[in-house]
Every structure is written in C-alpha cells, then in structure tokens.
Design a protein around this motif. Sequence first.
Motif, PDB file in Angstrom:
ATOM      1  N   LEU A   1       0.992  -1.216   0.034  1.00  0.00           N
ATOM      2  CA  LEU A   1      -0.082   0.241  -0.008  1.00  0.00           C
ATOM      3  C   LEU A   1       0.837   1.108  -0.088  1.00  0.00           C
ATOM      4  CD1 LEU A   1      -2.781  -1.036   2.379  1.00  0.00           C
ATOM      5  CD2 LEU A   1      -3.053  -0.480  -0.118  1.00  0.00           C
ATOM      6  N   GLU A   2       2.082   0.925   0.488  1.00  0.00           N
ATOM      7  CA  GLU A   2       2.861   2.393   0.602  1.00  0.00           C
ATOM      8  C   GLU A   2       3.567   2.621  -1.016  1.00  0.00           C
ATOM      9  OE1 GLU A   2       7.163   4.034   2.521  1.00  0.00           O
ATOM     10  OE2 GLU A   2       6.790   1.762   2.574  1.00  0.00           O
ATOM     11  N   LYS A   3       3.623   1.694  -1.658  1.00  0.00           N
ATOM     12  CA  LYS A   3       3.865   1.787  -2.867  1.00  0.00           C
ATOM     13  C   LYS A   3       2.633   2.145  -3.995  1.00  0.00           C
ATOM     14  CE  LYS A   3       7.817  -1.877  -2.677  1.00  0.00           C
ATOM     15  NZ  LYS A   3       8.296  -3.041  -2.863  1.00  0.00           N
ATOM     16  N   ASN A   4       1.702   1.409  -3.607  1.00  0.00           N
ATOM     17  CA  ASN A   4       0.510   1.743  -4.639  1.00  0.00           C
ATOM     18  C   ASN A   4      -0.643   2.262  -4.030  1.00  0.00           C
ATOM     19  OD1 ASN A   4       2.359   0.364  -6.616  1.00  0.00           O
ATOM     20  ND2 ASN A   4       1.816  -1.653  -5.815  1.00  0.00           N
ATOM     21  N   GLY A   5      -0.719   2.189  -2.914  1.00  0.00           N
ATOM     22  CA  GLY A   5      -2.150   2.773  -2.446  1.00  0.00           C
ATOM     23  C   GLY A   5      -2.604   4.382  -2.599  1.00  0.00           C
ATOM     24  N   ARG A   6      -1.696   4.963  -3.397  1.00  0.00           N
ATOM     25  CA  ARG A   6      -2.155   6.225  -3.976  1.00  0.00           C
ATOM     26  C   ARG A   6      -3.089   5.968  -5.214  1.00  0.00           C
ATOM     27  NH1 ARG A   6      -0.257  11.568  -3.589  1.00  0.00           N
ATOM     28  NH2 ARG A   6      -1.129  12.893  -5.257  1.00  0.00           N
ATOM     29  N   ASP A   7      -3.016   4.987  -5.693  1.00  0.00           N
ATOM     30  CA  ASP A   7      -4.069   4.420  -6.876  1.00  0.00           C
ATOM     31  C   ASP A   7      -5.284   4.406  -6.122  1.00  0.00           C
ATOM     32  OD1 ASP A   7      -1.966   4.051  -8.323  1.00  0.00           O
ATOM     33  OD2 ASP A   7      -1.968   1.868  -8.222  1.00  0.00           O
ATOM     34  N   ILE A   8      -5.496   4.267  -4.871  1.00  0.00           N
ATOM     35  CA  ILE A   8      -6.829   3.962  -4.243  1.00  0.00           C
ATOM     36  C   ILE A   8      -7.399   4.978  -3.592  1.00  0.00           C
ATOM     37  CG2 ILE A   8      -8.248   2.617  -2.681  1.00  0.00           C
ATOM     38  CD1 ILE A   8      -6.163   0.565  -2.709  1.00  0.00           C
ATOM     39  N   TYR A   9      -6.256   5.671  -2.603  1.00  0.00           N
ATOM     40  CA  TYR A   9      -6.632   6.738  -1.732  1.00  0.00           C
ATOM     41  C   TYR A   9      -6.259   8.248  -2.375  1.00  0.00           C
ATOM     42  CZ  TYR A   9      -6.885   2.562   0.964  1.00  0.00           C
ATOM     43  OH  TYR A   9      -7.359   1.197   1.398  1.00  0.00           O
ATOM     44  N   GLY A  10      -5.733   8.241  -3.305  1.00  0.00           N
ATOM     45  CA  GLY A  10      -5.349   9.530  -3.799  1.00  0.00           C
ATOM     46  C   GLY A  10      -4.355  10.608  -2.936  1.00  0.00           C
ATOM     47  N   MET A  11      -3.638   9.927  -1.995  1.00  0.00           N
ATOM     48  CA  MET A  11      -2.624  10.444  -1.202  1.00  0.00           C
ATOM     49  C   MET A  11      -1.342  10.005  -1.199  1.00  0.00           C
ATOM     50  SD  MET A  11      -5.276  11.735   1.858  1.00  0.00           S
ATOM     51  CE  MET A  11      -4.224  13.126   2.580  1.00  0.00           C
ATOM     52  N   ASP A  12      -0.653  10.517  -0.762  1.00  0.00           N
ATOM     53  CA  ASP A  12       0.515   9.968  -0.212  1.00  0.00           C
ATOM     54  C   ASP A  12       0.669   9.099   0.878  1.00  0.00           C
ATOM     55  OD1 ASP A  12       2.235  10.908  -2.390  1.00  0.00           O
ATOM     56  OD2 ASP A  12       2.932  12.780  -1.186  1.00  0.00           O
ATOM     57  N   ILE A  13       1.325   8.053   1.070  1.00  0.00           N
ATOM     58  CA  ILE A  13       1.043   6.926   2.079  1.00  0.00           C
ATOM     59  C   ILE A  13       2.415   6.886   3.067  1.00  0.00           C
ATOM     60  CG2 ILE A  13       0.485   4.600   2.562  1.00  0.00           C
ATOM     61  CD1 ILE A  13      -1.767   5.929   1.083  1.00  0.00           C
ATOM     62  N   VAL A  14       1.926   6.832   4.263  1.00  0.00           N
ATOM     63  CA  VAL A  14       3.182   6.844   5.387  1.00  0.00           C
ATOM     64  C   VAL A  14       2.635   5.512   6.018  1.00  0.00           C
ATOM     65  CG1 VAL A  14       4.173   7.679   7.440  1.00  0.00           C
ATOM     66  CG2 VAL A  14       3.237   9.172   5.517  1.00  0.00           C
ATOM     67  N   PRO A  15       3.239   4.436   6.099  1.00  0.00           N
ATOM     68  CA  PRO A  15       3.244   3.306   7.084  1.00  0.00           C
ATOM     69  C   PRO A  15       3.026   3.499   8.507  1.00  0.00           C
ATOM     70  CG  PRO A  15       4.978   3.039   5.505  1.00  0.00           C
ATOM     71  CD  PRO A  15       4.839   4.192   5.439  1.00  0.00           C
ATOM     72  N   ALA A  16       1.878   3.396   9.102  1.00  0.00           N
ATOM     73  CA  ALA A  16       1.859   3.752  10.345  1.00  0.00           C
ATOM     74  C   ALA A  16       1.771   2.545  11.441  1.00  0.00           C
ATOM     75  CB  ALA A  16       0.560   4.350  10.747  1.00  0.00           C
ATOM     76  N   GLY A  17       1.726   1.311  10.751  1.00  0.00           N
ATOM     77  CA  GLY A  17       1.814   0.062  11.663  1.00  0.00           C
ATOM     78  C   GLY A  17       0.930  -1.008  11.208  1.00  0.00           C
ATOM     79  N   VAL A  18       0.912  -2.173  11.933  1.00  0.00           N
ATOM     80  CA  VAL A  18       0.290  -3.438  11.725  1.00  0.00           C
ATOM     81  C   VAL A  18      -0.120  -3.863  13.189  1.00  0.00           C
ATOM     82  CG1 VAL A  18       1.501  -3.998   9.452  1.00  0.00           C
ATOM     83  CG2 VAL A  18       2.407  -4.826  11.626  1.00  0.00           C
ATOM     84  N   LEU A  19      -1.382  -4.484  13.169  1.00  0.00           N
ATOM     85  CA  LEU A  19      -1.974  -4.758  14.437  1.00  0.00           C
ATOM     86  C   LEU A  19      -2.727  -6.207  14.203  1.00  0.00           C
ATOM     87  CD1 LEU A  19      -3.528  -1.676  16.072  1.00  0.00           C
ATOM     88  CD2 LEU A  19      -1.396  -2.726  16.744  1.00  0.00           C
ATOM     89  N   TYR A  20      -2.387  -7.170  15.041  1.00  0.00           N
ATOM     90  CA  TYR A  20      -3.346  -8.326  15.295  1.00  0.00           C
ATOM     91  C   TYR A  20      -4.253  -7.878  16.283  1.00  0.00           C
ATOM     92  CZ  TYR A  20      -0.033 -11.822  12.714  1.00  0.00           C
ATOM     93  OH  TYR A  20       0.743 -12.316  11.699  1.00  0.00           O
ATOM     94  N   VAL A  21      -5.557  -8.204  15.935  1.00  0.00           N
ATOM     95  CA  VAL A  21      -6.508  -7.836  16.622  1.00  0.00           C
ATOM     96  C   VAL A  21      -7.177  -9.303  17.286  1.00  0.00           C
ATOM     97  CG1 VAL A  21      -8.935  -6.929  17.187  1.00  0.00           C
ATOM     98  CG2 VAL A  21      -6.914  -5.556  15.848  1.00  0.00           C
ATOM     99  N   PRO A  22      -7.340  -9.493  18.506  1.00  0.00           N
ATOM    100  CA  PRO A  22      -8.090 -10.524  19.108  1.00  0.00           C
ATOM    101  C   PRO A  22      -9.474 -10.775  18.690  1.00  0.00           C
ATOM    102  CG  PRO A  22      -6.689  -9.671  20.889  1.00  0.00           C
ATOM    103  CD  PRO A  22      -6.656  -8.783  19.445  1.00  0.00           C
ATOM    104  N   ALA A  23      -9.914 -11.701  17.689  1.00  0.00           N
ATOM    105  CA  ALA A  23     -11.323 -11.941  17.573  1.00  0.00           C
ATOM    106  C   ALA A  23     -11.835 -12.966  18.237  1.00  0.00           C
ATOM    107  CB  ALA A  23     -11.309 -12.182  15.719  1.00  0.00           C
ATOM    108  N   ARG A  24     -11.976 -12.978  19.548  1.00  0.00           N
ATOM    109  CA  ARG A  24     -12.347 -14.025  20.412  1.00  0.00           C
ATOM    110  C   ARG A  24     -12.620 -13.555  21.821  1.00  0.00           C
ATOM    111  NH1 ARG A  24      -6.969 -14.384  20.701  1.00  0.00           N
ATOM    112  NH2 ARG A  24      -6.038 -14.017  22.748  1.00  0.00           N
ATOM    113  N   ASP A  25     -13.434 -13.894  22.555  1.00  0.00           N
ATOM    114  CA  ASP A  25     -13.829 -13.508  23.721  1.00  0.00           C
ATOM    115  C   ASP A  25     -12.862 -13.931  24.524  1.00  0.00           C
ATOM    116  OD1 ASP A  25     -15.118 -11.835  25.798  1.00  0.00           O
ATOM    117  OD2 ASP A  25     -16.764 -13.287  26.091  1.00  0.00           O
TER     118      ASP A  25
END
Length: 304
Positions: free
Chosen positions: A201-225
Amino acid sequence: RLRLSASRIDKFASCRFAYFVQYGLKAKVREPAGFTPPEIGTFMHYVLQHVAADVTAAGGFAKISDGALDGITDKYIKEYVREELNDFREKSSRFRYLFTRLSRDVRAVVADMAAEMRASDFAPLDFELDFGSDPRISRTEVGSGGDRLTLTGIADRVDGWVHDGKLYLRVVDYKTGRKKFDLSDVWYGMGLQMLLYLFALEKNGRDIYGMDIVPAGVLYVPARDALLPSSVRLAPEEAEKKRAAEKKRSGLILAQPEVIEAMEHGDAPRYIPVKFRGGAPSGDALATVEDFGVVARHIDETLR
C-alpha cells in the motif's frame, strides 16, 4: 504467472517439504465434521467486516449507540446462518448450541472493536482488500521473467488517518487464535502477511486513496472473547484486568507521538501495544521510520 500468497511464503520459509506436500501434492488431513477453527474464523470475519462497513457508512462508531450496534450485529449473524448454514437444516442440536455460544463471543468482539475505534482517530477505509483482484490497486510483483511473482492475499481491514497532508495507514488482521506478532518471525521469513500488505500500500496505495502514504503500523486484533483459566476464584477487578490484557493487540507501530495518540487517545492505552514511562511511549512494538525501511528491504530480499 505464479501468484504468491502470504500463507505460501510462511509455509515455504518454515519448511520447504511441508510446502511441497501441501501445495505440490495437495495432501489434506482428514477432518471430522463440525464447526472447525477455520469455519469459526470465517464466521468472525464475516460479522466483523459487515458490521464495521455498516457502521462506517453510518458515520463511524462514535455516532452509533450500543443498542444500534447490537442490532447490526444480530442482523449479520442471522444472515450468516441463512446464507452459509442453510438455516441450520441438517445440523445437530449440539451444533446449534455451540453456534449460540460462538454468537455470544462475536458480540463481545464487536463491542471490543467499537470501544477501540471510539478512542481512535484512525478510521476504517477498506475491508477485505484483495491485492490479487481489486481493480483499484496496481499489482505488486517480485522478480522478473520466468521468476516473476505476483503478490496475492486479502487484508482484513485497512485503517487511515490524515495528518499534514499525508495518509497514515495501518493494516489490521483479526485472529481467532492466540497468534502474536513477532519481529523475529519476520526476520526468518514468516509472519510477513500484514507487513507485505502495508508496504504494498505504501507503493501503490495512492491508486486507491489519492494521497501520499505513510506506513503507520500493523496490528493483530484478537477476534475471540477472553477466557480466563484459573485455579482460584478471581475478584471482579482482577478478572477485568486479566480480560483487558487478553484483548491487547500485538504488532508494530510507528514511533511518532502524534501517530500513537491518533491510534489511541490518552497515556494509558488499553488496546495498542504501547506503554508510557515518564510520559514517553515505550515498548518493543515501536519502530522508527528507519526501522520500517530496514524491515521493508529485508522482506523484499526474502521474497526474491
């Protein structure tokens, strides 16, 4: 042309023979009939994706009541039962009972997601973003000629925050198991999925969002109680503290104070994997812009 998914990369890096058996011989383990972990993950993903999309279209989690959120969640649980489980036809009483328990879990996970998003300036931009077929984004390719590979895969959720004319992106992956992000795994060629998507997305995300992209992070989110195995009865306060620890995300976050504040307001984060010491953010999950660059170059070399 060979299409290369993140799961294939993980398997190849961990054991080339296992890769051959799974993707070459296409051997499969015999599984008993039932609601298996992959099916549980599919159900969780289905509900989370559709609920988040509806809430985003309605103006975001901050503008929707808990009662309305419960109604949307119930709507998609019922749709899943109708579309994927054929209204429980030919399903046993035990299956229905287990599914009812799982439905309680998914309601808790949705409530947890809502609480996190209400405390954040990041907002969902895309759900189930398909890097192999989405016409909005250019293909990410590695190598050349006969060795050229095309990256495929689906990002569960992409969140964004606009700051100083740039779009800061984070990639979110829902996990029904207990998988944690570990940078040492990445160093040995495993657990690359979210970072692959982020750097694509940093390389090609401008195609989608029309702005320069800055990688802010990645997160695993627990999908369980959160389940709390314990040999002693816990006081309500202690039980709630342990549940909060179970809901903590894991991942890698850009070590900029404004980004951390935008991800979760306040200096006592409940969700993002950051602690504050003496008023300053700290933790193994923090990475500088230079660190992200090192990881990106390492992943490129791993793919080659």
